[in-house]
Design a protein around this motif. Sequence first.
Motif, short mmCIF file in Angstrom:
data_model
loop_
_atom_site.label_atom_id
_atom_site.label_comp_id
_atom_site.label_asym_id
_atom_site.label_seq_id
_atom_site.Cartn_x
_atom_site.Cartn_y
_atom_site.Cartn_z
N TRP A 61 0.83 -1.21 0.00
CA TRP A 61 0.00 0.00 0.00
C TRP A 61 0.86 1.26 0.00
O TRP A 61 0.70 2.15 -0.84
N VAL A 62 1.79 1.35 0.94
CA VAL A 62 2.58 2.58 1.04
C VAL A 62 3.62 2.68 -0.06
O VAL A 62 4.04 3.78 -0.43
N LYS A 63 4.03 1.55 -0.63
CA LYS A 63 5.00 1.58 -1.73
C LYS A 63 4.32 1.98 -3.04
O LYS A 63 4.81 2.85 -3.77
N ARG A 64 3.19 1.36 -3.35
CA ARG A 64 2.52 1.63 -4.62
C ARG A 64 2.03 3.06 -4.71
O ARG A 64 2.11 3.70 -5.77
N TYR A 65 1.53 3.58 -3.61
CA TYR A 65 0.92 4.91 -3.64
C TYR A 65 1.79 5.99 -3.00
O TYR A 65 1.31 7.07 -2.70
#
Length: 442
Positions: free
Chosen positions: A387-391
Amino acid sequence: MPLDGNGGYTVRRYTLDFDWRAPRKPFAARTTVSATATQALSRFNLDFAGNTLHTVTVGGARATAVRDGDELVVTPARPIPRGKAFTVRVAYTADPTQQRQRGDAIQAYGWVPTPDGTVVCAQPNGAKMIFPVNDHPSLRAPVTFRITTPPGLSAVANGRLVERARRPDGRVRWTYDSEHPVAAQLMQLAIGRFAFVDRTGPRGLPVRDVVPQGLVTDTETHRSLTSEHLTWLERRLGPYPFRRYGVLVGDTDLPVALETQALSVLPRGDLLSDRVDAERDLVHELAHQWTGNSVAIRRWSDLWLSEGHARFYERLYSDAHGGVDIEDAMRSAYEQHDQWRHDAGAPAEPTEPTLFKVMRYDGSALVLYALREKVGEETFDRIERSWVKRYRGRVAGTRDFVRLASEVAGEDLTPFLNAWLYGERTPPMPGRPDWEVDPVQY
């Protein structure tokens, strides 16, 4: 929901010029908005609820400006074609006592006076009391801060100190660059008699605390834990997403801490309390730098993603460091969840008055806890890191989270998460058949 935010243009940069004089005294201010029209504009709006308006220019030419409630309606001398870059300059008098009140966790927001200066609490939509802005949580832009202070006072803002220039009259102009685009609700500027305390975080990350001179020693014990907190969160969420971090200690009775970008503000009382309580607040605001700041919410109904994640990691950390067991905390939240749904709406269905009620905190952390119980800790951790990597550096909402969680878990989690996020009643907790929800008190 707050109705701020305007269409027709995108902001490329804000430049704030503040000529600070003394605590609680109005001062001369100018905001420059560098923008690009996304449609042909014969007029456009900025969110502005500040003090006396003086002049507005567009492209150097005097514009007609009319105040309509919290809107500043600007009619340029000539229409602006679609795709054209333009510059708006607004001169006004700022009032550093201007605040508004809410009936939820935020309570007071806007300018927050201190004995020798100010901090600001712009969340959720208080930035318009500070400068003319296009204020929506999904809209971000870089900010240049130029703050002139009397001798003996310092200024601080989001990002990097670019220049400290002393003028012939002894006043000092402090220039900061936010380094990253920032949402208006996460903007911070503060003025006071500060000490700057530098240290190094994981992988050489610059960490600078900004502390009222009389509070340096008394707050040092808890502030010094930031590197440990960064390391703990990086193990779970990946690399810290900004170029620097720090804690701004507010010499104020501000009722809440706030995750202002890369410079969290905590009221003095939070850092003068016992270690367990202080660490809960410190970890909560730091976790927001990943979830809510780097990954910005798409709309206010997505606030559960920001506050729920911050509360979840706060609870998880506290469990491992002498605080309340997370299972006990979540069971208590589960018991009250139907009542919270009745009083404040389901986690992803807040109303404007209930936006920052407990449902968006422990009530939303409970959704993440339920997801972890459903998919298992290993899969949950992969969802979170993905979640925090993709966005990272992007805007995302509830549908994005549900879609990503389903993708990582290898199963459609839409029915499960929708029941938790939108249902009238609290679903059963996976693996906890003995957990019961208390009856709603009407």
